[in-house]
Design an enzyme around this catalytic site. Structure first.
Site, PDB file in Angstrom:
ATOM      1  N   ASP A 158       0.853  -1.186   0.000  1.00  0.00           N
ATOM      2  CA  ASP A 158       0.000   0.000   0.000  1.00  0.00           C
ATOM      3  C   ASP A 158       0.892   1.241   0.000  1.00  0.00           C
ATOM      4  O   ASP A 158       1.903   1.309   0.706  1.00  0.00           O
ATOM      5  CB  ASP A 158      -0.913  -0.004   1.235  1.00  0.00           C
ATOM      6  CG  ASP A 158      -2.064   0.979   1.111  1.00  0.00           C
ATOM      7  OD1 ASP A 158      -3.216   0.535   1.020  1.00  0.00           O
ATOM      8  OD2 ASP A 158      -1.797   2.207   1.101  1.00  0.00           O
ATOM      9  N   ILE A 159       0.514   2.235  -0.788  1.00  0.00           N
ATOM     10  CA  ILE A 159       1.312   3.461  -0.925  1.00  0.00           C
ATOM     11  C   ILE A 159       1.271   4.307   0.354  1.00  0.00           C
ATOM     12  O   ILE A 159       2.171   5.121   0.595  1.00  0.00           O
ATOM     13  CB  ILE A 159       0.808   4.260  -2.156  1.00  0.00           C
ATOM     14  CG1 ILE A 159       1.897   5.138  -2.717  1.00  0.00           C
ATOM     15  CG2 ILE A 159      -0.446   5.055  -1.853  1.00  0.00           C
ATOM     16  CD1 ILE A 159       1.572   5.714  -4.106  1.00  0.00           C
ATOM     17  N   ASN A 206     -12.956  -3.208   2.298  1.00  0.00           N
ATOM     18  CA  ASN A 206     -13.851  -2.070   2.516  1.00  0.00           C
ATOM     19  C   ASN A 206     -14.829  -2.020   1.350  1.00  0.00           C
ATOM     20  O   ASN A 206     -14.423  -2.187   0.198  1.00  0.00           O
ATOM     21  CB  ASN A 206     -13.053  -0.762   2.590  1.00  0.00           C
ATOM     22  CG  ASN A 206     -12.123  -0.736   3.793  1.00  0.00           C
ATOM     23  OD1 ASN A 206     -12.401  -1.363   4.812  1.00  0.00           O
ATOM     24  ND2 ASN A 206     -11.011  -0.030   3.685  1.00  0.00           N
ATOM     25  N   VAL A 264     -10.802   3.140  -3.539  1.00  0.00           N
ATOM     26  CA  VAL A 264     -10.428   2.651  -4.874  1.00  0.00           C
ATOM     27  C   VAL A 264     -11.432   1.563  -5.258  1.00  0.00           C
ATOM     28  O   VAL A 264     -11.562   0.553  -4.553  1.00  0.00           O
ATOM     29  CB  VAL A 264      -8.982   2.103  -4.905  1.00  0.00           C
ATOM     30  CG1 VAL A 264      -8.663   1.540  -6.288  1.00  0.00           C
ATOM     31  CG2 VAL A 264      -7.974   3.180  -4.530  1.00  0.00           C
ATOM     32  N   HIS A 281     -10.174  -5.121  -3.397  1.00  0.00           N
ATOM     33  CA  HIS A 281      -8.849  -5.432  -2.867  1.00  0.00           C
ATOM     34  C   HIS A 281      -8.965  -5.880  -1.423  1.00  0.00           C
ATOM     35  O   HIS A 281      -9.777  -5.367  -0.660  1.00  0.00           O
ATOM     36  CB  HIS A 281      -7.909  -4.223  -2.970  1.00  0.00           C
ATOM     37  CG  HIS A 281      -8.512  -2.946  -2.453  1.00  0.00           C
ATOM     38  ND1 HIS A 281      -9.375  -2.178  -3.206  1.00  0.00           N
ATOM     39  CD2 HIS A 281      -8.384  -2.312  -1.274  1.00  0.00           C
ATOM     40  CE1 HIS A 281      -9.758  -1.121  -2.505  1.00  0.00           C
ATOM     41  NE2 HIS A 281      -9.173  -1.185  -1.320  1.00  0.00           N
ATOM     42  N   HIS A 327      -7.122  -5.962   2.063  1.00  0.00           N
ATOM     43  CA  HIS A 327      -6.033  -5.374   2.849  1.00  0.00           C
ATOM     44  C   HIS A 327      -5.447  -6.463   3.745  1.00  0.00           C
ATOM     45  O   HIS A 327      -6.192  -7.197   4.408  1.00  0.00           O
ATOM     46  CB  HIS A 327      -6.560  -4.262   3.768  1.00  0.00           C
ATOM     47  CG  HIS A 327      -7.013  -3.022   3.072  1.00  0.00           C
ATOM     48  ND1 HIS A 327      -6.204  -1.915   2.924  1.00  0.00           N
ATOM     49  CD2 HIS A 327      -8.194  -2.696   2.503  1.00  0.00           C
ATOM     50  CE1 HIS A 327      -6.885  -0.957   2.294  1.00  0.00           C
ATOM     51  NE2 HIS A 327      -8.094  -1.404   2.032  1.00  0.00           N
TER      52      HIS A 327
END
Ligand code: AMP
Ligand code: ZN
Length: 114
Positions: free
Chosen positions: A30-31, A87, A96, A100, A102
């Protein structure tokens, strides 16, 4: 899908710190990490949210969760414990819109989450 950030990462059009890459799934750091380990695991095909999952995605999503398990082991957080989560939509905190998972670890997490 055009203009989807994570489709671009999956296609190699955007750089990211990739930690796993298979036929159907890719995982990257993750950025904006929220824990010492924060990895995002995504299907390469575009699925917007959990609400868009269909019965034909069963195998793919099973694979995705097994990748989380594998990466947790690789990152050395399996025994201490870790948090995983999808999420979904605005109230769920999704920003986003390409599904995805996490994977977060390396610190203690509270419950219930904020
Ligand atoms: P969510 O809020 O559940 O939709 O999570 C989206 C996550 O994507 C956030 O934790 C962001 O920090 C992360 N993110 C956004 N852009 C990038 C990127 N280019 N590379 C890696 N992670 C990103
Ligand atoms: Zn996408």
């Amino acid at each position: 899908m055009k203009n989807c950030l994570f489709c671009k990462i999956a296609a190699g059009e955007l750089t990211s710190k990739i930690v796993y890459d298979s036929e159907n799934i890719i995982a990257f750091h993750d950025i904006n990490p929220q824990a010492p380990v924060h990895i995002l695991i995504i299907p390469k095909i575009h699925i917007s949210t959990l609400n868009d999952l269909k019965p034909e995605h069963k195998k793919l999503m099973g694979e995705l969760i097994l990748v989380a398990k594998k990466l947790a082991q690789k990152e050395g957080i399996s025994d201490a414990g870790y948090r995983t989560g999808f999420n979904c939509n605005e109230a769920g905190g999704q920003t986003v819109y390409h599904i995805h998972l996490h994977l977060l670890g390396g610190r203690d997490f509270g419950w219930p989450p904020g």
